[in-house]
Design an enzyme around this catalytic site. Structure first.
Site, mmCIF file in Angstrom:
data_model
loop_
_atom_site.group_PDB
_atom_site.id
_atom_site.type_symbol
_atom_site.label_atom_id
_atom_site.label_comp_id
_atom_site.label_asym_id
_atom_site.label_seq_id
_atom_site.Cartn_x
_atom_site.Cartn_y
_atom_site.Cartn_z
ATOM 1 N N SER A 110 0.738 -57.957 -14.546
ATOM 2 C CA SER A 110 -0.210 -57.151 -14.971
ATOM 3 C C SER A 110 -0.438 -56.764 -16.549
ATOM 4 O O SER A 110 -1.351 -56.261 -16.915
ATOM 5 C CB SER A 110 -0.409 -55.881 -14.199
ATOM 6 O OG SER A 110 0.887 -54.978 -14.644
ATOM 7 N N LYS A 165 1.746 -49.299 -17.633
ATOM 8 C CA LYS A 165 0.544 -49.503 -18.183
ATOM 9 C C LYS A 165 0.420 -49.154 -19.476
ATOM 10 O O LYS A 165 1.155 -48.675 -19.801
ATOM 11 C CB LYS A 165 -0.655 -49.095 -17.146
ATOM 12 C CG LYS A 165 -0.626 -49.626 -15.668
ATOM 13 C CD LYS A 165 -0.887 -50.917 -15.476
ATOM 14 C CE LYS A 165 -0.960 -51.078 -13.776
ATOM 15 N NZ LYS A 165 -0.893 -52.835 -13.550
#
Length: 303
Positions: A110, A165
């Site tokens: 990701s 993230k």
């Protein structure tokens, strides 16, 4: 209990081990060792009295027996010996991991192309403030997360899991993601096209851009075939501050929260789906790749 849950509870396990071995070391240093010393002194006094009497009677004992008696009575039980040996090591690891740096392994793609699957990274635990171990309660304010930071945090829907993230929105920001382009507080983020990126794991190419996120430049990936809208977002806290349509979404970040997105934009389940990250979920700022067993060239700092 699965492996990820065990990892999520590792801080608690380490805390318990530090506490138990520390208590045993303390008791042995300040109480049990003195008890053994006193028992040994009594036994040696009795030995010397008997030895003196036997010597007077013309019988002489070997003095080596005296040393054996003393060593036997002063010897630590195995459980105390091991606890005392492990305590300094466990305590040092607990301190480093809780207050300075914590290692993590990247489990998914990701964050491509910034972080690869298998990257072993270090996370700075103090740059966003000093927090109590296990409770993760901030006790000393230092810095706040900034747009562009790569941050590790407890997944809001399951705090036993750690996610990583990039910070896209800080408290008060209005984030708009339309047709795969970001706008922050009404200002469009600039994008510079780069050569397509080859994902060796999936054996596929993705569009690659250099994104300038309010002064922080980093690379992102887009998949032309992926839809622009967010499919089936969860019902999350402050959901009323977000709106979704066929072209993307818009969110206003509430106080004490952060909006997170993966650099692999079309292959990342992030704040677009499960909402904001509250300050109490923050673990720290990722800043260094210290190992990747599949590619040693990956070692070093990153944006």
């Amino acid at each position: 209990m699965n492996f990820q849950t065990i990892l999520g509870n590792f801080a608690l396990i380490l805390f318990v081990l530090t506490l138990v071995t520390g208590v045993i070391w303390f008791l042995d240093t300040f109480y049990l060792s003195k008890q053994r010393r006193q028992a040994a002194d009594r036994a040696l006094a009795d030995f010397d009295t008997r030895n003196a009497k036997l010597t007077a009677d013309g019988i002489r004992l070997q003095q080596s027996n005296r040393a054996d008696i003393e060593a036997s009575l002063l010897k630590q039980p195995v459980w105390i010996e091991y606890s005392g040996s492990f305590f300094p090591v466990i305590a040092l690891v607990f301190f480093l991991r809780s207050f300075l740096w914590e290692p993590f392994k990247i489990p998914s793609s990701s964050m491509l192309p910034t972080l690869y699957v298998g990257d072993l990274i270090l996370v700075n635990k103090y740059t966003y403030g000093i927090r109590l171990p296990v409770l993760n309660k901030k006790v000393i304010e230092i810095n706040n997360p900034q747009r562009g930071d790569v941050m590790v945090f407890k997944y809001p829907r399951n705090p036993s899991l750690d996610y990583i993230k990039r910070v896209v929105g800080v408290p008060g920001d209005k984030i708009v993601y339309k047709n795969k382009r970001l706008t922050v507080n009404g200002k469009e983020v600039s994008y510079e096209p780069l050569p397509d990126f080859l994902d060796d794991e999936r054996l596929s190419y993705s569009q690659q851009f250099k994104e300038n996120l309010t002064g922080v430049q980093h690379r992102i990936l887009n998949n032309e075939a992926a839809p622009t809208f967010v499919k089936d977002p969860y019902d999350f806290a402050h959901r009323d501050l977000c709106s979704y349509n066929s072209e993307g979404f818009a969110c206003t970040v509430p106080d004490g929260n952060y909006f997170m997105m993966g650099d692999n934009r079309d292959n990342s389940e992030d704040s677009r789906y499960w909402g904001f990250v509250p300050d109490q979920n923050i673990v720290g700022k990722a800043f260094f790749i210290w190992m990747n067993l599949g590619d040693l060239k990956r070692i070093g700092s990153f944006q």
